[in-house]
Design a protein around this motif. Structure first.
Motif, PDB file in Angstrom:
ATOM      1  N   ASN A 111       2.327  -2.958  62.710  1.00 34.85           N
ATOM      2  CA  ASN A 111       2.277  -2.359  64.051  1.00 34.85           C
ATOM      3  C   ASN A 111       1.733  -0.931  63.998  1.00 34.85           C
ATOM      4  N   ARG A 129      -1.816  -1.227  63.601  1.00 32.87           N
ATOM      5  CA  ARG A 129      -2.432  -1.675  64.851  1.00 32.87           C
ATOM      6  C   ARG A 129      -2.582  -0.485  65.818  1.00 32.87           C
ATOM      7  N   GLN A 130      -1.489   0.311  65.917  1.00 34.26           N
ATOM      8  CA  GLN A 130      -1.531   1.480  66.805  1.00 34.26           C
ATOM      9  C   GLN A 130      -2.591   2.463  66.337  1.00 34.26           C
ATOM     10  N   PHE A 167      -5.211   1.718  64.643  1.00 35.77           N
ATOM     11  CA  PHE A 167      -6.491   1.100  64.965  1.00 35.77           C
ATOM     12  C   PHE A 167      -6.868   1.384  66.416  1.00 35.77           C
ATOM     13  N   GLN A 168      -5.885   1.202  67.293  1.00 34.19           N
ATOM     14  CA  GLN A 168      -6.142   1.414  68.723  1.00 34.19           C
ATOM     15  C   GLN A 168      -6.518   2.864  69.007  1.00 34.19           C
ATOM     16  N   SER A 169      -5.832   3.795  68.316  1.00 34.71           N
ATOM     17  CA  SER A 169      -6.148   5.209  68.519  1.00 34.71           C
ATOM     18  C   SER A 169      -7.533   5.524  67.963  1.00 34.71           C
ATOM     19  N   LYS A 204      -8.909   2.815  71.956  1.00 33.15           N
ATOM     20  CA  LYS A 204      -8.217   1.889  72.834  1.00 33.15           C
ATOM     21  C   LYS A 204      -7.005   2.548  73.459  1.00 33.15           C
ATOM     22  N   LYS A 205      -6.430   3.532  72.700  1.00 30.04           N
ATOM     23  CA  LYS A 205      -5.333   4.306  73.267  1.00 30.04           C
ATOM     24  C   LYS A 205      -5.670   5.757  73.074  1.00 30.04           C
ATOM     25  N   LYS A 206      -5.461   6.522  74.119  1.00 33.05           N
ATOM     26  CA  LYS A 206      -5.873   7.907  74.024  1.00 33.05           C
ATOM     27  C   LYS A 206      -4.683   8.832  73.770  1.00 33.05           C
ATOM     28  N   ASP A 220       2.671   5.826  71.081  1.00 36.66           N
ATOM     29  CA  ASP A 220       2.976   4.493  70.538  1.00 36.66           C
ATOM     30  C   ASP A 220       2.884   4.491  69.021  1.00 36.66           C
ATOM     31  N   ASP A 235      -4.622   2.570  83.112  1.00 32.07           N
ATOM     32  CA  ASP A 235      -5.027   2.046  81.815  1.00 32.07           C
ATOM     33  C   ASP A 235      -5.865   3.062  81.053  1.00 32.07           C
ATOM     34  N   ASN A 236      -5.460   3.200  79.762  1.00 34.91           N
ATOM     35  CA  ASN A 236      -6.213   4.035  78.840  1.00 34.91           C
ATOM     36  C   ASN A 236      -6.345   5.487  79.273  1.00 34.91           C
TER      37      ASN A 236
END
Lengths: 797, 346
Positions: free
Chosen positions: A52, A55-56, A58-60, A64-66, A70, B49-50
């Motif tokens: 996880n 994954r987080q 990766f998203q950052s 994908k996440k700003k 998380d 979102d985002n």
């Protein structure tokens, strides 16, 4: 081995087995399947939590996440889950897996550090990437104002090159950018400060991109390639390895447990069998006991009582005899049947005995409900507890009322018979006294008369009278002896004596008679017989004289009588003498022999007439031998002769010199006579003849005599006059000798006054009675001069 | 979604009071809410979102109020300091934003610290604590000021001894904990209280949740600028910061001597903790929640206004000159981050 000990050992074993069982159980349960499960789960969960994080990340990384909340929370989740996971590990697991866990923690620390770095750098990188087109545009605008579109191409190339680098990540591309920047910087040197600043900004941001673009990428890959998952797998494997090892050990303990359980089962089986066996035996015993109880109940009166004596059980017989019902008896104290016949001490001693745990036997008179008494022979058995203290008593009784009745009757008749016998003895004693008194007179006076001057005829007559009196005294003595023997009053002396003296005396008495009858008389004494022994010489002589006299009496002239004395047996401290008296007389038939030793019996009443005699001699001899611990028997043939045998037991004497020599006696008598000369003597005697005999005798020995007639007169005269001694008759009118002596002794003045009894009651009891009343000694009547002298000299001086 | 959360909370309440008579009532209420939810029109969340910033979560409602009360009492307890003069609340004045408004706070005996006291509001949402991130948990953080010689200057044994002499505390602790007063109990109580110090429902959060009228156009512009300048690269998440570290003085070295103050010697930040060169001048990116209340700014409290802070940040960190018209808008956005709490503005 006692049963108790055996039982204890079995219990001990069971306890040990149980303890081992528990121990082995825990050893086998040490295998913690829950831990296995929780570790497996924990590792899986940690792996997924780590995934996880990745994954987080990766998203950052890819926008994908700003925000990083998380990511941060994923890290926190991992840490807190790990903490909980680690906390619940068992101590030894922690120890064994310590290295792996430590490297996991440090690996995770590296990851966190790198994530921090990643976040910082990515922020800068992103800003620069985002801003660089604007920066280039701004620069382009500024340059356009001064140089028209001269630098458009250059800046476009820079933008292109930057994009190219961002795609290729190739260090060569970054070098190209740096070169291009250098070129621009050189060309545009020393332009306006605005342009300068814009160029610096582009250079700064491109520098940032070049610096961080690959670095962030590398960090991202580095974080992903960190072997946390691998490390977790290793922990799991290591734990599984550990677990299998433990499992093997636990399985062994399980095997032990199985064996122990089997053993326990065996013991239980054994114990069960033993209990079964014991219970069967017990059942049999109870059956037997019930049968015995039934038998006992049929015969005996049975009850049990507690320690206070309260009845807890009674059988039918008890109810029957006591007339109470069971209900009336149980719970009541045993004294419900107490008759009051026995005094308290009787029951006290009974309680004392049974309270000590001892069995008591006794006969008790009880009383039933109707007040009728009955006798029981009772046995009380205390039942003891483990401490040895009684907690219950069982009484077993038999009804002896009938026997008691007979016993009572017998006792009564016995008492009557004894009374009669006593009266007889008393009568004899009285008789002998009554006869002795006149005999004393006759013998004393004829004796004195012989000391006077007499002519031949007178002398012969008086001598005949004297010897007749002596004979009569002999007969009386026989009767007295017999009565003494009958009443059990005969007591044997136990003194040292020379057997020769006894034989001499026998010769002196018997030889004369034998010669008179023309019979040959001989005494043969065994040489091996000890010279001196201890016993009653007088009674031994008496038996021998009796038998010899009888033999002579029943042997015709020309016959012979032989006495043989020999040593039959010698023991350590005693000897047995065997004596036999053989005659050639008329003999005795077997039938006559059986009657022979009965008193007043002779083989034929005609014999009395022919030979005279009281018929007491053999009876007395028989009793005396019996009393001297010997046997008496006879061998006889009618008209051929008889041999009387007897044995007597005498003690041995070590010191033979203890025997009194005749010559010493003579000397003592003259000494006594000397010491008594001129002594003032009070004679208390009611019989005139006896007064005369005694007075003459005392005067003969040169003593002064005063005579009073009874005890009262003696007290009166003693009050006024002094006497050296008193001779006191016992049976007197007004006041007898005993009473007078007792009264005199009450007065301290007469404490040292010698009082000597003179009595015809020559029985042992009479002597004791005189001593008890306070008299010093005793002289038996008829008086023997030597005895009187010796006795008086002992006390009067 | 909010309703769903509320429903969940209601459900938890229902479970908690399952044994009570009211449980049936609660169940009925949940069913009722369900019915409303189904009939209500769905709200628009798509623009959320985002986004780099997410709303502050609501104050947790499942915390034992007695425990919160004890934590609050301890937060106001001057006996936690060596000379019984300084309580937590001395430097974290709740009514003015969980700070004391000074550059550096004054500890026992008038001693001055080196770094600006951060707000206690929303402190539970940080990833690490202190400017250098040296505390890894909220509980661990509590020990810091207590032991710091220029702050409370005490230690745990002394604190425990003092509190144990107060029968009321002993009674409170025994009521709430298995054991009497311990370090863990004290930090637990205080941190529990601190977990309630959240400031949700700021205008911007309402805007994030779909209420487009919650902020005006300039403020919304400010947010756009905040993002486009790159502020949001670091100031992101629920706290608008607080979850990462960054070097101060990226584009331009930080001016350590700009103020003629002897105390302002260069502060190496994380380097003091890790000793690694790359951590030099690294500080925790501060949360911008309620930022209008927490002046002065920066780790040493040298910047007095938000406008100045925004400008300086642009220079130091972004290498950008932010024009005044943009600064004004960004500050408008920052002011919209001020949330609500009963203790605030009292």
């Amino acid at each position: 081995m006692s049963n108790n000990l055996k039982e204890k050992i079995i219990w001990f074993f069971i306890v040990i087995l149980l303890c081992l069982l528990v121990l082995f159980y825990f050893k086998s349960e040490a295998l913690n399947t829950a831990e296995l499960k929780s570790i497996s789960q924990g590792i899986s969960e940690l792996k997924s939590l780590d995934a996880n994080i990745n994954r987080q990340l990766f998203q950052s990384h890819f926008g994908k996440k700003k925000y990083y909340d998380d990511l941060v929370n994923a890290q926190k989740d991992f840490v807190s889950y790990y903490d909980n996971y680690f906390k619940q590990l068992q101590k030894d697991t922690k120890q064994h897996l310590d290295e792996k866990h430590t490297s996991l923690v440090s690996l995770f620390q590296v990851k966190e550090d790198e994530i921090e770095q990643f976040k910082s750098h990515q922020a800068l990188l992103n800003n620069s990437i985002q801003y660089i087109p604007h920066a280039i545009d701004e620069l382009k605008n500024l340059l356009n104002q001064s140089f028209q579109n001269k630098y458009d191409q250059v800046l476009a190339n820079l933008g292109q090159q930057t994009s190219r680098f961002l795609l290729s990540k190739d260090p060569i591309d970054s070098k190209v950018i740096e070169k291009m920047l250098e070129h621009i910087k050189l060309q545009l040197h020393a332009q306006s400060t605005e342009i300068e600043e814009a160029i610096t900004s582009v250079i700064f941001h491109l520098g940032m991109i070049i610096k961080y673009y690959t670095e962030v990428d590398e960090l991202f890959h580095k974080i992903h390639t960190l072997s946390i998952q691998k490390q977790l797998d290793q922990i799991r494997e290591e734990f599984l390895f550990l677990y299998e090892k433990k499992e093997a050990v636990a399985n062994r303990y399980k095997q032990f447990m199985f064996v122990l359980a089997l053993l326990l089962l065996l013991i239980v089986y054994y114990s069960f069998r033993r209990i079964q066996f014991t219970s069967n035996k017990l059942k049999q015993t109870i059956k037997d006991l019930n049968f015995q109880k039934y038998a006992l109940d049929q015969h005996a009166i049975v009850s049990t009582a507690d320690v206070k004596g309260d009845i807890t059980y009674v059988n039918e017989k008890f109810c029957n005899i006591s007339k109470y019902s069971k209900e009336e008896l149980i719970g009541k104290n045993h004294n419900i049947v107490k008759s009051g016949f026995h005094d308290d001490r009787y029951f006290k001693s009974m309680w004392k005995t049974i309270a000590k745990g001892k069995v008591w036997h006794g006969e008790i008179k009880n009383v039933n409900k109707n007040g009728e008494s009955y006798w029981v022979n009772s046995t009380i058995v205390p039942f003891l507890n483990e401490k040895g203290k009684p907690f219950q008593y069982i009484s077993i009784r038999t009804d002896i009322s009938a026997r008691k009745n007979i016993e009572n009757q017998l006792l009564q008749s016995k008492q009557k018979a004894e009374e009669v016998s006593k009266m007889k003895s008393q009568f004899l004693a009285n008789m002998s006294h009554e006869i002795r008194t006149p005999m004393n007179g006759i013998i004393g006076l004829t004796n004195l008369a012989l000391h006077t001057k007499l002519d031949e005829q007178q002398k012969e007559m008086i001598e005949k009278a004297h010897s007749s009196a002596e004979n009569l005294l002999g007969i009386i003595n026989d009767i007295l002896d017999f009565s003494k023997i009958e009443s059990g009053k005969l007591e044997l002396e136990n003194i040292s004596f020379a057997i020769a003296d006894v034989i001499d005396n026998l010769n002196t008495i018997v030889t004369l008679k034998a010669e008179e009858n023309g019979i040959l008389f001989a005494v043969d004494v065994d040489k091996s017989l000890p010279r001196v022994m201890q016993g009653d010489p007088l009674r031994l002589g008496q038996v021998l004289i009796n038998l010899a006299s009888n033999a002579i009496k029943f042997t015709k002239p020309g016959g012979e009588v032989k006495i043989a004395i020999e040593l039959e047996e010698e023991k350590e401290d005693s000897i047995i003498i065997h004596a036999s008296v053989q005659d050639t007389g008329i003999g005795i038939t077997k039938a006559e022999q059986s009657k022979l030793f009965k008193p007043f019996s002779q083989t034929d009443s005609s014999i009395t007439r022919e030979f005279g005699g009281t018929g007491l001699g053999l009876a007395i001899s028989y009793k005396l031998v019996d009393k001297m611990g010997g046997k008496f028997w006879l061998e006889s043939e009618k008209n051929v002769g008889s041999t009387f045998h007897f044995t007597v037991k005498h003690q041995k004497v070590e010191d033979e010199s203890a025997i009194v020599d005749e010559s010493i006696l003579e000397e003592q008598i003259s000494l006594a006579r000397e010491s008594l000369k001129n002594a003032k003597i009070l004679l208390v005697e009611d019989n005139k003849v006896n007064q005369l005999v005694a007075k003459k005798l005392l005067l003969l020995y040169e003593m002064n005599v005063e005579i009073v007639n009874n005890g009262q007169e003696a007290i009166d005269i003693l009050d006024t006059q002094h006497f050296d001694g008193v001779l006191m008759d016992c049976m007197m009118p007004v006041k007898d000798g005993y009473t007078a002596t007792m009264e005199l002794r009450k007065n301290p003045r007469f404490d040292s006054l010698p009082i000597i009894a003179m009595t015809a009651n020559a029985m042992k009891g009479d002597i004791e009675k005189s001593i008890q009343s306070g008299m010093n000694d005793h002289i038996s009547k008829p008086i023997k001069p030597e005895v009187m002298l010796m006795t008086m000299a002992k006390w009067i001086n | 979604m909010l309703r769903m959360l509320r429903m969940l909370r209601m459900f938890r309440l229902a479970v908690n009071s399952y044994n009570s008579i009211s449980s049936t009532f609660c169940l009925a209420l949940i069913l009722f809410l369900f019915a409303i939810n189904v009939s209500a029109s769905p709200e628009v969340f798509s623009h959320l979102d985002n986004e780099p910033i997410i709303p502050i979560p609501p104050i947790p409602s499942d915390i034992d109020p007695e425990l919160v009360q004890l934590g609050k009492k301890l937060f106001r307890e001057p006996r936690l300091s060596a000379n019984n003069t300084i309580a937590c609340i001395n430097c974290h004045v709740l009514s003015i934003g969980g700070v004391d408004g000074t550059a550096v706070s004054i500890g026992i005996n008038g001693k001055k610290g080196k770094r600006n006291a951060p707000s206690v509001f929303n402190s539970s949402l940080h990833s690490k604590w202190f400017w250098d991130g040296s505390a890894k948990s909220l509980e661990e953080q509590i020990g810091g000021p207590i032991h710091n010689p220029v702050e409370m200057g005490s230690d745990w044994p002394e604190v425990i001894k003092k509190l144990s002499n107060d029968p009321e505390y002993v009674k409170d602790f025994l009521k709430l904990y298995d054991s009497a007063i311990t370090k863990d109990n004290i930090t637990h109580a205080i941190s529990t209280f601190e977990r309630t110090l959240l400031t949700p429902d700021s205008p911007f959060d309402r805007y994030l949740k779909g209420d487009i009228t919650a902020i005006d156009k300039d403020t919304a512009d400010g947010y756009r600028l905040f993002k486009s300048y790159g502020c949001a690269s670091c100031h992101q998440g629920a706290l608008v910061g607080g979850n990462m570290f960054e070097k101060i003085g990226i584009a331009k070295p930080f001016d350590w001597g700009s103020q003629n103050d002897k105390n302002l010697i260069p502060d190496y930040g994380r380097f003091h903790i890790s000793g690694e060169d790359e951590h030099k001048f690294e500080f925790k990116v501060p949360s911008l929640r309620n930022v209008e209340l927490t002046a002065p700014y920066f780790h040493n409290g040298t910047v007095k206004t938000l406008e100045e802070a925004v400008k300086l940040m642009g220079e130091y960190q972004l290498g950008r000159h932010i024009p005044d018209k943009d600064v004004v808008k960004i500050v408008l956005f920052l002011r919209a981050l001020t949330g609500q709490h009963p203790e605030l503005n009292q």
